[in-house]
Design a protein around this motif. Structure first.
Motif, mmCIF file in Angstrom:
data_model
loop_
_atom_site.group_PDB
_atom_site.id
_atom_site.type_symbol
_atom_site.label_atom_id
_atom_site.label_comp_id
_atom_site.label_asym_id
_atom_site.label_seq_id
_atom_site.Cartn_x
_atom_site.Cartn_y
_atom_site.Cartn_z
ATOM 1 N N ARG A 190 0.814 -1.199 0.000
ATOM 2 C CA ARG A 190 0.000 0.000 0.000
ATOM 3 C C ARG A 190 0.859 1.265 0.000
ATOM 4 O O ARG A 190 0.477 2.290 -0.551
ATOM 5 C CB ARG A 190 -0.917 0.004 1.224
ATOM 6 C CG ARG A 190 -2.092 0.931 1.057
ATOM 7 C CD ARG A 190 -2.977 0.964 2.278
ATOM 8 N NE ARG A 190 -2.357 1.766 3.338
ATOM 9 C CZ ARG A 190 -2.923 2.024 4.499
ATOM 10 N NH1 ARG A 190 -4.106 1.526 4.769
ATOM 11 N NH2 ARG A 190 -2.321 2.752 5.410
ATOM 12 N N LYS B 21 -14.779 3.036 13.889
ATOM 13 C CA LYS B 21 -13.981 3.374 15.065
ATOM 14 C C LYS B 21 -13.567 4.842 14.992
ATOM 15 O O LYS B 21 -13.047 5.298 13.982
ATOM 16 C CB LYS B 21 -12.741 2.464 15.098
ATOM 17 C CG LYS B 21 -12.163 2.285 16.481
ATOM 18 C CD LYS B 21 -11.093 1.178 16.463
ATOM 19 C CE LYS B 21 -9.859 1.626 17.208
ATOM 20 N NZ LYS B 21 -8.632 1.056 16.707
ATOM 21 N N ILE B 23 -11.254 7.563 15.305
ATOM 22 C CA ILE B 23 -9.789 7.592 15.406
ATOM 23 C C ILE B 23 -9.281 8.993 15.749
ATOM 24 O O ILE B 23 -8.424 9.164 16.607
ATOM 25 C CB ILE B 23 -9.124 7.131 14.084
ATOM 26 C CG1 ILE B 23 -9.718 5.795 13.615
ATOM 27 C CG2 ILE B 23 -7.627 7.053 14.246
ATOM 28 C CD1 ILE B 23 -9.213 4.600 14.322
ATOM 29 N N SER B 43 2.094 5.402 20.381
ATOM 30 C CA SER B 43 1.772 4.598 19.208
ATOM 31 C C SER B 43 0.279 4.288 19.159
ATOM 32 O O SER B 43 -0.338 3.987 20.177
ATOM 33 C CB SER B 43 2.577 3.301 19.271
ATOM 34 O OG SER B 43 2.358 2.559 18.113
ATOM 35 N N GLY B 44 -0.287 4.425 17.980
ATOM 36 C CA GLY B 44 -1.707 4.136 17.810
ATOM 37 C C GLY B 44 -2.618 5.281 18.183
ATOM 38 O O GLY B 44 -3.837 5.142 18.183
ATOM 39 N N SER B 45 -2.031 6.450 18.508
ATOM 40 C CA SER B 45 -2.884 7.549 18.945
ATOM 41 C C SER B 45 -3.542 8.285 17.781
ATOM 42 O O SER B 45 -4.439 9.083 17.985
ATOM 43 C CB SER B 45 -2.064 8.524 19.801
ATOM 44 O OG SER B 45 -0.929 8.954 19.085
ATOM 45 N N GLY B 46 -3.069 8.030 16.563
ATOM 46 C CA GLY B 46 -3.746 8.646 15.413
ATOM 47 C C GLY B 46 -2.906 9.663 14.662
ATOM 48 O O GLY B 46 -3.434 10.423 13.850
ATOM 49 N N LYS B 47 -1.607 9.679 14.897
ATOM 50 C CA LYS B 47 -0.752 10.682 14.252
ATOM 51 C C LYS B 47 -0.729 10.499 12.733
ATOM 52 O O LYS B 47 -0.923 11.450 11.973
ATOM 53 C CB LYS B 47 0.675 10.585 14.815
ATOM 54 C CG LYS B 47 0.738 10.703 16.332
ATOM 55 C CD LYS B 47 2.144 10.620 16.861
ATOM 56 C CE LYS B 47 2.841 9.290 16.629
ATOM 57 N NZ LYS B 47 2.251 8.141 17.324
ATOM 58 N N SER B 48 -0.478 9.250 12.302
ATOM 59 C CA SER B 48 -0.432 9.000 10.857
ATOM 60 C C SER B 48 -1.789 9.273 10.224
ATOM 61 O O SER B 48 -1.876 9.817 9.120
ATOM 62 C CB SER B 48 -0.028 7.553 10.573
ATOM 63 O OG SER B 48 1.230 7.292 11.141
ATOM 64 N N THR B 49 -2.837 8.910 10.934
ATOM 65 C CA THR B 49 -4.175 9.145 10.406
ATOM 66 C C THR B 49 -4.429 10.637 10.237
ATOM 67 O O THR B 49 -5.052 11.064 9.253
ATOM 68 C CB THR B 49 -5.226 8.511 11.344
ATOM 69 O OG1 THR B 49 -4.866 7.152 11.566
ATOM 70 C CG2 THR B 49 -6.606 8.585 10.736
ATOM 71 N N GLN B 94 6.484 6.786 7.040
ATOM 72 C CA GLN B 94 7.131 6.217 8.214
ATOM 73 C C GLN B 94 8.294 5.296 7.830
ATOM 74 O O GLN B 94 9.341 5.313 8.457
ATOM 75 C CB GLN B 94 6.080 5.437 9.018
ATOM 76 C CG GLN B 94 6.285 5.524 10.504
ATOM 77 C CD GLN B 94 4.996 5.196 11.274
ATOM 78 O OE1 GLN B 94 3.892 5.279 10.751
ATOM 79 N NE2 GLN B 94 5.142 4.827 12.518
ATOM 80 N N GLU B 177 7.179 10.496 11.016
ATOM 81 C CA GLU B 177 8.357 9.891 11.665
ATOM 82 C C GLU B 177 9.466 9.598 10.666
ATOM 83 O O GLU B 177 9.872 8.450 10.497
ATOM 84 C CB GLU B 177 7.964 8.589 12.376
ATOM 85 C CG GLU B 177 7.162 8.841 13.629
ATOM 86 C CD GLU B 177 6.935 7.553 14.402
ATOM 87 O OE1 GLU B 177 7.947 6.915 14.741
ATOM 88 O OE2 GLU B 177 5.776 7.203 14.643
ATOM 89 N N HIS B 210 8.444 10.653 17.366
ATOM 90 C CA HIS B 210 8.348 9.914 18.623
ATOM 91 C C HIS B 210 9.293 10.473 19.682
ATOM 92 O O HIS B 210 9.148 10.199 20.851
ATOM 93 C CB HIS B 210 8.697 8.441 18.369
ATOM 94 C CG HIS B 210 7.542 7.542 18.561
ATOM 95 N ND1 HIS B 210 6.937 6.886 17.523
ATOM 96 C CD2 HIS B 210 6.845 7.191 19.662
ATOM 97 C CE1 HIS B 210 5.932 6.166 17.983
ATOM 98 N NE2 HIS B 210 5.854 6.337 19.272
HETATM 99 N N1 LIG Z 1 -6.138 1.369 7.348
HETATM 100 C C1 LIG Z 1 -6.612 1.226 8.600
HETATM 101 N N2 LIG Z 1 -7.567 0.331 8.856
HETATM 102 C C2 LIG Z 1 -8.049 0.171 10.097
HETATM 103 N N3 LIG Z 1 -7.608 0.841 11.151
HETATM 104 C C3 LIG Z 1 -6.657 1.759 10.972
HETATM 105 C C4 LIG Z 1 -6.089 1.992 9.684
HETATM 106 N N4 LIG Z 1 -5.139 2.948 9.806
HETATM 107 C C5 LIG Z 1 -5.133 3.281 11.116
HETATM 108 N N5 LIG Z 1 -6.029 2.586 11.826
HETATM 109 C C6 LIG Z 1 -6.276 2.676 13.256
HETATM 110 O O1 LIG Z 1 -6.218 4.015 13.638
HETATM 111 C C7 LIG Z 1 -5.571 4.154 14.890
HETATM 112 C C8 LIG Z 1 -4.476 5.187 14.773
HETATM 113 O O2 LIG Z 1 -3.484 4.686 13.891
HETATM 114 P P1 LIG Z 1 -2.275 5.591 13.395
HETATM 115 O O3 LIG Z 1 -1.505 4.795 12.412
HETATM 116 O O4 LIG Z 1 -2.789 6.897 12.958
HETATM 117 O O5 LIG Z 1 -1.440 5.758 14.730
HETATM 118 P P2 LIG Z 1 -0.029 6.447 14.937
HETATM 119 O O6 LIG Z 1 -0.215 7.469 15.968
HETATM 120 O O7 LIG Z 1 0.534 6.878 13.644
HETATM 121 O O8 LIG Z 1 0.830 5.250 15.535
HETATM 122 P P3 LIG Z 1 2.390 4.928 15.319
HETATM 123 O O9 LIG Z 1 3.137 5.850 16.215
HETATM 124 O O10 LIG Z 1 2.515 3.514 15.760
HETATM 125 O O11 LIG Z 1 2.691 5.119 13.883
HETATM 126 C C9 LIG Z 1 -5.073 2.794 15.293
HETATM 127 O O12 LIG Z 1 -5.954 2.283 16.267
HETATM 128 C C10 LIG Z 1 -5.181 1.995 14.029
HETATM 129 O O13 LIG Z 1 -5.535 0.669 14.330
#
Ligand SMILES: Nc1ncnc2c1ncn2[C@@H]1O[C@H](COP(=O)(O)OP(=O)(O)OP(=O)(O)O)[C@@H](O)[C@H]1O
Ligand SMILES: [Mg+2]
Lengths: 309, 256
Positions: A190, B21, B23, B43-49, B94, B177, B210
């Protein structure tokens, strides 16, 4: 080295694998052995001349040259691949990128099913449905209005022709090529899709980047598809017209190596050397098939190296 | 939301759902032009999203839903063609992801080619060189622009991705990151590159990181995200000196 516990299991499998290789070697050997008399008698002219003069009177009266079926094999396979390639790439892209999930899964199964249908079904469908439609709606109009273009220059007599065989083959290899390309397409991680889109690529530009990312798989699909098309037998025999004919006109009847063998093998034993000539033809098919599959496999390996998990 | 002059990025009431969900939860923030915003959080807090919501890569994720407003240099991201708004922005991911089938040169050239930014081969060469210099990679690759990128180290690949993004001359640069999977030497190079970008160009940077040290070192603003909520946002100096939120304190100390 294989761990000791697995060695017994390995040793029990070995004979099966060995049998497969042995069978293949035997097959190649028989083809070569049976072809030899024809090759010895006619030499290279067996592949460079278009003659088909069987005779029951004796070896000195017969003359064979496979140029027409070789030409027909080439032309029909190329038509098939040229038509099937854009269609399979387009369906892969459409189904993977645009179709809603349900539709995608449904069509995916339909296409897989199509790949597994007995080829005689395609042949009958081609003969009864496709050829008449093609004749009255495509060939005749093209011939009437554009007969100064060599591929359209001849009158489509029965409709059975290079074009009919090529298009039927296209229909038959699409599911197969679609499968090969789809597998590779799904392997592209992806992150590359995101990279392409983050650069502001439009759908079309994104499509082109994706195609370039799976180019080896596309080449593999074409080669494997060509191999399939060249070796397809019954279906082609029904729609190609079965005439020793070398003509630039796509509406003319022709022959392919495979359909020649299918049509004539039963009577071949009445004529001296005819069987051997057919073995020589299948030897060519085998060589081409091995070459294409070989390159195809190398290409697929390259895709796996790039994106493999 | 009305565009306010001087801001590069304005986010208001942003909510993102993926498969039902929640996010990103009602995030709002504003970043002036030519500043670096560091986004931090566990991690998982939603930064990438959050980044994907800014450049609409979120559209790729099936069953995702976005509400709220995002303005990038005055352009309303969700009322324009996605590919047009993405052309305002560049993104570095990332993990390094140069296109494996394109040479180093082509990887940088592809953006300008897609966007028809150049009219001649010379201009393109010039732009590729410029981008590679800005990403502090030129000296290392100038002799082998036709090599495939897998020959480069991970850190070099990441700088190549930075160059690829810069070649579009983006106004907003999103970095997820960028130094997370890179050795310290390369991390320093990337940081240097970012700082010099801000000096020389009209560009604004959103950097997910991070490492609190990195955030404090190079950012002007810090946004701290926890479980999709923006728990703290403000000037880096203020937040580093007296963080209001308990979680931020812990995070800055490296305890979360
Ligand atoms: N394509 C997706 N499908 C389903 N859930 C997703 C998808 N992308 C992100 N999520 C969910 O959104 C939430 C936030 O994910 P995200 O990748 O934004 O976190 P992050 O802060 O970037 O974490 P990291 O520091 O590990 O990169 C997580 O619970 C993840 O499971
Ligand atoms: Mg992330």
């Amino acid at each position: 080295m294989i761990p000791k516990v697995d060695r017994g299991f390995f040793l029990t499998l070995l004979p099966f694998a060995a049998v497969i290789f042995a069978l293949f070697a035997l097959l190649a050997y028989v083809l070569a052995y049976e072809s030899w008399p024809a090759l010895e008698r006619f030499g290279i002219s067996l592949f460079t001349e278009n003659v088909w003069k069987p005779s029951e009177r004796g070896v000195e009266f017969v003359k064979y040259g496979l140029l027409a079926p070789l030409y027909g094999t080439l032309v029909t396979s190329l038509i098939a691949a040229a038509v099937a390639l854009p269609l399979s790439v387009a369906t892969v892209f459409f189904m993977e990128e645009m179709a809603p999930y349900r539709i995608k899964e449904f069509f995916s199964s339909v296409i897989d099913l199509m790949a597994g249908l007995p080829t005689i079904i395609y042949g009958l469908w081609g003969l009864e449905v496709m050829v008449p439609i093609l004749r009255s709606w495509v060939m005749s109009p093209l011939h009437e209005h554009l007969d100064f273009i060599p591929p359209f220059a001849c009158d489509p007599l029965s409709g059975a022709s290079f074009l009919a065989a090529g298009l039927l083959l296209a229909v038959m290899i699409i599911p197969f090529m679609h499968g090969v390309i789809k597998e590779a397409y799904r392997q592209v991680p992806r992150t590359y899709r995101e990279a392409a889109l983050s650069l502001g690529a439009t759908r079309y530009e994104y499509f082109r980047i994706m195609v370039s990312l799976i180019r080896p798989a596309i080449i593999a699909a074409v080669l494997l598809g060509l191999g399939r098309a060249a070796s397809e037998t019954v279906a082609v025999a029904l729609v190609v017209g079965n005439a020793f004919n070398i003509s630039p006109c796509l509406f003319a009847p022709g022959y392919t190596i495979s359909s020649l063998i299918a049509n004539q093998f039963t009577e071949a034993s009445f004529f001296p050397l005819m069987e051997n000539v057919m073995f020589a033809g299948s030897l060519v098919l085998l060589a081409l098939g091995m070459l294409f599959s070989g390159i195809g496999v190398v290409m697929m390996r390259r895709v796996r190296e790039l994106y493999g998990r | 939301m009305i565009e306010e002059k001087g801001y590069a990025l304005q986010i208001e009431g942003l909510n993102v759902w993926i498969r039902g969900k929640h996010i990103i939860k009602n995030v709002g923030l504003k970043v002036p032009k030519r500043r670096i915003l560091a986004v931090m959080g566990p991690s998982g807090s939603g930064k990438s999203t959050l980044l994907r919501a800014i450049n609409r890569l979120i559209d790729l994720i099936p069953e995702s839903k976005v509400e709220g407003k995002v303005l990038v240099y005055g352009t309303d991201v969700y009322s324009e063609d996605p590919y047009r708004v993405r052309r305002l922005m560049g993104m570095v991911f990332q993990t390094p992801n140069p296109f494996p089938n394109m040479s180093i040169y082509e990887n940088v050239a592809i953006g300008p080619k897609l966007n028809r930014l150049v009219r001649s081969k010379d201009e393109l060469n010039e732009l590729v060189r410029w981008a590679l210099e800005k990403a502090m990679l030129w000296d290392e690759v100038k002799g082998r622009l036709d090599d495939l990128p897998h020959r480069l180290s991970g850190g070099q690949q990441q700088r190549l991705c930075l160059a690829r993004a810069l070649a579009l001359k983006p106004k907003l640069l999103l970095l997820d990151e960028p130094t997370g999977n890179v050795d310290p030497v390369n991390a320093v190079k990337i940081e240097e590159a970012l700082r010099s970008l801000l000096r020389d160009l009209e560009i604004t940077i959103v950097l997910v990181t991070h490492t609190p040290h990195q955030a404090v070192r190079i950012s002007d603003y810090i946004a701290f995200i926890y479980m999709g909520e923006l728990v703290e946002f403000g000037l880096t100096d203020t937040i580093a000196l007296n963080p209001r939120h308990e979680l931020t304190v812990k995070f800055l100390r490296g305890e979360v």
